[in-house]
Design a protein around this motif. Sequence first.
Motif: not given
Length: 241
Positions: A36, A55, A73, A75, A77, A133-137
Amino acid sequence: MSARRTTTIAGSLVAASFSAVMILSFTAGADDQGPGSSKGGKAVDKAPAGVELTTLLPKKISVDNGSEETAITATVKNEGTADSGPIRLWVVGFDGLTVRNVPGCSPIAEKDLPEGSNSGFSCSLDGLAAGASKSYDVDATYDLGRTGKICLPVQNGDGSKTFWQQGPVPFGTTNPSPNAPATPLLLGTDNKPVAPGGDELPRTGAGRDVLPLAAAGGALVAAGAAGLWWSQRRPRRPQEG
């Protein structure tokens, strides 16, 4: 050269050509977004003490040349030392990049979209712990005939402040490949749209038909088969003596 030896060589050419086509197809279809990057990001409003939100976007994505679909993706953070409290991440598309869905997030109403954008989703979080952190598709489409950008703002819970914003940052390529299974795009690169006729090889002689790039792999295989046919049809010289 004997007919048997010629046949063996031609068969090897066919096998090698087939292997090359298989390797190229697999490589083009590989979904490797790489590490990333926060490229194009900047802090905006001051975050609470101990909170440092950023991000990340993939350094590269791959667009299917048939369906124009791609996966990204996104993310968010917290690189600080304190919990962020309620925040929300927006995922917004511009120009040729359209965000179709972000599982777990809500579509943004057209009237609430940032100026110039075409689509977006809002992802709410109760809080992001320090170092978490959180990731999203992100399911999206990309019109390769245009430029395309994505934007990731990070706001507080009610949207009154924007702590961080990445973009709008472009994904693109300076070397379009319309006849490959997919086109790789790089983060931070302005897309060079496919020009009319850009999917054809140049003519090599007067009146010669143009060969599409997609047929190049098949041409290699056909060339090997033609070599085999030619070796079998080649007339033998009469034996002397």
